[in-house]
Scaffold this motif. Structure first.
Motif, PDB file in Angstrom:
ATOM      1  N   VAL A 132      15.808   6.908  30.604  1.00 25.69           N
ATOM      2  CA  VAL A 132      16.618   7.000  29.801  1.00 25.69           C
ATOM      3  C   VAL A 132      18.247   7.156  31.169  1.00 25.69           C
ATOM      4  CG1 VAL A 132      15.499   9.023  28.841  1.00 25.69           C
ATOM      5  CG2 VAL A 132      16.506   9.331  30.963  1.00 25.69           C
ATOM      6  N   MET A 136      23.837  11.957  25.626  1.00 24.56           N
ATOM      7  CA  MET A 136      22.530  11.181  25.419  1.00 24.56           C
ATOM      8  C   MET A 136      23.937   9.846  24.500  1.00 24.56           C
ATOM      9  SD  MET A 136      19.221  13.289  24.488  1.00 24.56           S
ATOM     10  CE  MET A 136      19.929  13.986  23.147  1.00 24.56           C
ATOM     11  N   PHE A 158      21.580   8.172  29.662  1.00 29.86           N
ATOM     12  CA  PHE A 158      21.881  10.086  29.328  1.00 29.86           C
ATOM     13  C   PHE A 158      22.611  10.086  30.935  1.00 29.86           C
ATOM     14  CE2 PHE A 158      17.410  11.164  27.030  1.00 29.86           C
ATOM     15  CZ  PHE A 158      17.874   9.958  25.718  1.00 29.86           C
ATOM     16  N   ASP A 216      12.926   7.792  21.470  1.00 31.08           N
ATOM     17  CA  ASP A 216      14.000   8.842  21.873  1.00 31.08           C
ATOM     18  C   ASP A 216      13.437  10.394  21.469  1.00 31.08           C
ATOM     19  OD1 ASP A 216      16.943   6.954  23.005  1.00 31.08           O
ATOM     20  OD2 ASP A 216      15.111   7.769  24.326  1.00 31.08           O
ATOM     21  N   TYR A 239      16.754  11.177  36.961  1.00 29.98           N
ATOM     22  CA  TYR A 239      16.846  10.777  35.625  1.00 29.98           C
ATOM     23  C   TYR A 239      15.153   9.720  35.443  1.00 29.98           C
ATOM     24  CZ  TYR A 239      22.078  11.178  35.132  1.00 29.98           C
ATOM     25  OH  TYR A 239      22.581  12.034  35.147  1.00 29.98           O
TER      26      TYR A 239
END
Length: 119
Positions: A63, A82, A67, A89, A59
């Motif tokens: 995030v 998410m 996420f 975002d 990732y």
């Protein structure tokens, strides 16, 4: 013909959640890595997350912890969950397929799905 179809974008308020999906088709006997990228207006496209063919994930720092990427092998679909969304975002989200068929490599992009987060 390899096709990628993204879905699940939309508009949410800050702190909300969305779940994106990318369904891949048009290939057989291949392995793949599936990526998510995003591009905000006036900015470069940036990496968000990857699901490697061996199941490993990675990732972007921005995030991580919010996420989560997962895959449904039976459906050749990768999801991006998410949570705790922030206005920053907001972007067009694209999936990218890195396809490995024998010794050959190719990559494909979806057309994108818009995510808008309001404060």
């Amino acid at each position: 013909e390899v096709k990628l179809v993204e879905s699940g974008g939309g508009s949410v308020q800050s702190g909300g959640s969305l779940r994106l999906a990318c369904a891949a088709s048009g290939y057989t006997d291949c392995s793949y890595d599936m990526n998510w990228y995003r591009q905000a207006p006036g900015k470069e496209r940036e990496f968000v997350s990857i699901m490697h063919k061996n199941g490993a994930t990675n990732y972007a720092a921005s995030v991580k912890g919010r996420f989560s990427i997962s895959q449904d092998n039976a459906k050749n679909t990768v999801h991006l969950q998410m949570n705790s969304l922030k206005p920053e975002d907001t972007a067009m989200y694209y999936c990218k397929l890195d396809l490995y068929c024998g010794s050959s490599y190719s990559n494909y992009w979806g057309q994108g799905t818009q995510v808008t987060v309001s404060s």
